[in-house]
Design an enzyme around this catalytic site. Structure first.
Site, PDB file in Angstrom:
ATOM      1  N   ASP A 155       0.883  -1.163   0.000  1.00 53.74           N
ATOM      2  CA  ASP A 155       0.000   0.000   0.000  1.00 53.74           C
ATOM      3  C   ASP A 155       0.921   1.213   0.000  1.00 53.74           C
ATOM      4  OD1 ASP A 155      -1.600   2.143   0.637  1.00 53.74           O
ATOM      5  OD2 ASP A 155      -2.703   1.117   2.227  1.00 53.74           O
ATOM      6  N   HIS A 209      -8.531   4.923   2.323  1.00 58.28           N
ATOM      7  CA  HIS A 209      -7.890   3.619   2.100  1.00 58.28           C
ATOM      8  C   HIS A 209      -8.704   2.755   1.138  1.00 58.28           C
ATOM      9  CE1 HIS A 209      -4.778   3.800   5.294  1.00 58.28           C
ATOM     10  NE2 HIS A 209      -5.645   4.598   5.917  1.00 58.28           N
ATOM     11  N   TYR A 260       0.678  -5.197  16.545  1.00 54.69           N
ATOM     12  CA  TYR A 260       0.472  -5.228  15.107  1.00 54.69           C
ATOM     13  C   TYR A 260       0.690  -3.835  14.532  1.00 54.69           C
ATOM     14  CZ  TYR A 260      -1.679  -9.822  15.273  1.00 54.69           C
ATOM     15  OH  TYR A 260      -1.906 -11.150  15.435  1.00 54.69           O
ATOM     16  N   LYS A 274      -2.452  -4.927   9.241  1.00 48.02           N
ATOM     17  CA  LYS A 274      -2.922  -6.211   8.746  1.00 48.02           C
ATOM     18  C   LYS A 274      -2.214  -6.430   7.412  1.00 48.02           C
ATOM     19  CE  LYS A 274      -6.051  -7.534  11.854  1.00 48.02           C
ATOM     20  NZ  LYS A 274      -5.253  -7.060  13.009  1.00 48.02           N
ATOM     21  N   GLN A 327      -5.273 -27.327 -11.994  1.00 47.45           N
ATOM     22  CA  GLN A 327      -5.519 -28.362 -13.033  1.00 47.45           C
ATOM     23  C   GLN A 327      -4.493 -29.501 -12.937  1.00 47.45           C
ATOM     24  OE1 GLN A 327      -8.818 -26.188 -14.108  1.00 47.45           O
ATOM     25  NE2 GLN A 327      -8.363 -28.255 -14.762  1.00 47.45           N
TER      26      GLN A 327
HETATM   27  C1  F6R Z   1      -7.851  -0.843   7.671  1.00 47.36           C
HETATM   28  C2  F6R Z   1      -7.592   0.471   7.088  1.00 47.36           C
HETATM   29  C3  F6R Z   1      -8.483   1.587   7.437  1.00 47.36           C
HETATM   30  C4  F6R Z   1      -7.762   2.584   8.340  1.00 47.36           C
HETATM   31  C5  F6R Z   1      -8.671   3.751   8.744  1.00 47.36           C
HETATM   32  C6  F6R Z   1      -7.925   4.819   9.531  1.00 47.36           C
HETATM   33  O1  F6R Z   1      -6.870  -1.766   7.287  1.00 47.36           O
HETATM   34  O2  F6R Z   1      -6.655   0.646   6.345  1.00 47.36           O
HETATM   35  O3  F6R Z   1      -9.669   1.146   8.011  1.00 47.36           O
HETATM   36  O4  F6R Z   1      -7.295   1.934   9.475  1.00 47.36           O
HETATM   37  O5  F6R Z   1      -9.237   4.368   7.599  1.00 47.36           O
HETATM   38  O6  F6R Z   1      -6.858   5.225   8.749  1.00 47.36           O
HETATM   39  P1  F6R Z   1      -5.797   6.333   9.147  1.00 47.36           P
HETATM   40  O7  F6R Z   1      -5.284   5.962  10.520  1.00 47.36           O
HETATM   41  O8  F6R Z   1      -4.756   6.212   8.083  1.00 47.36           O
HETATM   42  O9  F6R Z   1      -6.498   7.656   9.142  1.00 47.36           O
HETATM   43 MG    MG Z   2      -4.207   1.745   3.182  1.00 45.48          MG
HETATM   44 MG    MG Z   3      -4.799  -2.404   1.849  1.00 44.62          MG
END
Ligand code: F6R
Ligand code: MG
Ligand code: MG
Length: 364
Positions: free
Chosen positions: A11, A18, A228, A231, A241
């Site tokens: 990412d 996101h 963590y 994720k 196959q």
């Molecule tokens: C989950 C994810 C989103 C962000 C959320 C807060 O994997 O990527 O749910 O955790 O949008 O994002 P920030 O902390 O970047 O504002």
């Molecule tokens: Mg992201």
């Molecule tokens: Mg992602």
């Protein structure tokens, strides 16, 4: 022909929030890999996305964990990050945790799944990519594909599969691994893989031939600095196959959506919804978690494809079910089992809140 298939993802910035990857970021990835192909480092490549993750699918002849290939992926993510920064995308470069490349992309933030094999007469490959979840999400689908006769009839009636498959399972907390043989040891194996936040299937092998059948990305599973930091948004390569499950047997587990960890702030349980690449745009409560699948035939390492496998209307009902499941989970708001148990949340305010109220607890 000996070939290595590397899928490396990161990412490097979200659009909007996101929820998606910007076309300019994907175009930059394509530009970098086109150059590497022209220079002969890659046999072929395909750049795509799943939600906010940039996915580099590459074939080459340098084996797994090769420094040049990993450097190419790292440099590509850095170049894409520059594009993301110019557009002020959200979290530009968020998965590039190190300041500089140091020989291997593992541990630097991006995720990777790689397998080296002798290309068969017809080499069918399915690559799964997920957003807003972690690597344990592949446990049940991989079990169904390679060990469950109710999913994969080939295990029962195809002679070249009847000998079963071996599963390599990682213990994330203790940083160790074990291999289980299916079908003989499925009851033992399920004790572990039924707990996918701790035990994660890393690879599957055909027992009679020892051939690699599937491999998943498990790079970020370790608890970094005791908590963590993201994720995984994992990927998984599956050969299909012949001595491996048919394409339909490989896709079938996703027809019945399951609940996985991830979703909003990496801290919730939600349904894994199979979607087409254009539909991998997790927007409802930053989700629900998505899985896409691209299929290729390999021709001397050339990636013939992709076919966008979950675009098939036969997965409409799974999407409908996943939306219903998402509703039911959302009813719980900040309560478990929608919210993850305390030690599995990516975000938590528990230490601060506990510190504040600690003195007010009295013994019973
Ligand atoms: C989950 C994810 C989103 C962000 C959320 C807060 O994997 O990527 O749910 O955790 O949008 O994002 P920030 O902390 O970047 O504002
Ligand atoms: Mg992201
Ligand atoms: Mg992602």
């Amino acid at each position: 022909m000996g070939i290595t298939l590397s899928v490396i993802k990161a990412d490097v910035g979200g659009y909007v929030g996101h929820s998606e990857s910007h076309p300019d970021v994907i175009a930059k990835g394509d530009e970098c890999l086109a150059k590497a192909k022209k220079e002969g480092l890659l046999v072929d490549y395909h750049v795509t996305k799943c939600g906010d993750d940039l996915q580099l699918i590459m074939t080459h002849q340098h084996g797994e964990g090769d420094e040049q290939i990993h450097r190419l992926a790292w440099d590509t993510f850095c170049a894409a990050t520059e594009v993301a920064k110019k557009l002020k995308l959200h979290g530009a470069g968020q998965d590039l945790l190190a300041d500089a490349f140091s020989g291997n992309i593992k541990g630097l933030g991006p995720g990777s799944a790689e397998m080296e094999f002798e290309e068969r007469e017809a080499e069918t490959i399915i690559i799964f990519m997920a957003d807003k979840t972690s690597a344990g999400a592949w446990n049940m689908p991989l079990y169904k594909m390679f060990a469950d006769p109710f999913n994969t009839i080939g295990l029962v009636i195809a002679e070249n599969m009847h000998g079963g498959f071996a599963f390599e399972v990682l213990d994330v907390k203790e940083s160790r691994k074990i291999t289980f043989n299916a079908p003989d040891e499925i009851y033992d194996m399920l004790v572990f893989i039924g707990a996918p936040s701790r035990y994660v299937i890393r690879a599957v092998y055909h027992r009679d031939t020892g051939e690699i059948a599937a491999v998943s990305s498990t790079d970020k599973l370790a608890l970094i600095a005791g908590r963590y930091v993201g994720k995984d948004d994992p990927v998984c390569i599956v050969r299909s196959q012949g001595q491996f499950p048919a394409v339909g047997e490989i896709l079938e587990p996703f027809a019945t959506p399951i609940l996985v960890e991830g979703w909003m702030r990496g801290s919730h349980m939600g349904p894994l919804m199979p979607v087409s690449i254009p539909d991998s745009t997790p927007s409802r409560f930053d989700g629900p978690p998505r899985v896409v699948a691209v299929g290729f035939q390999l021709a001397d390492g050339r990636l013939v494809g992709p076919r966008d496998m979950f675009a098939d209307k036969a997965f409409n009902l799974a999407r409908h079910d996943a939306n219903l499941m998402a509703n039911i989970m959302r009813h719980h708001g900040p309560f478990e089992p929608h919210r993850l148990p305390l030690d599995e949340m990516e975000y938590t305010t528990m230490p601060q809140v506990m510190k504040k109220v600690e003195g007010r607890f009295t013994d019973l």
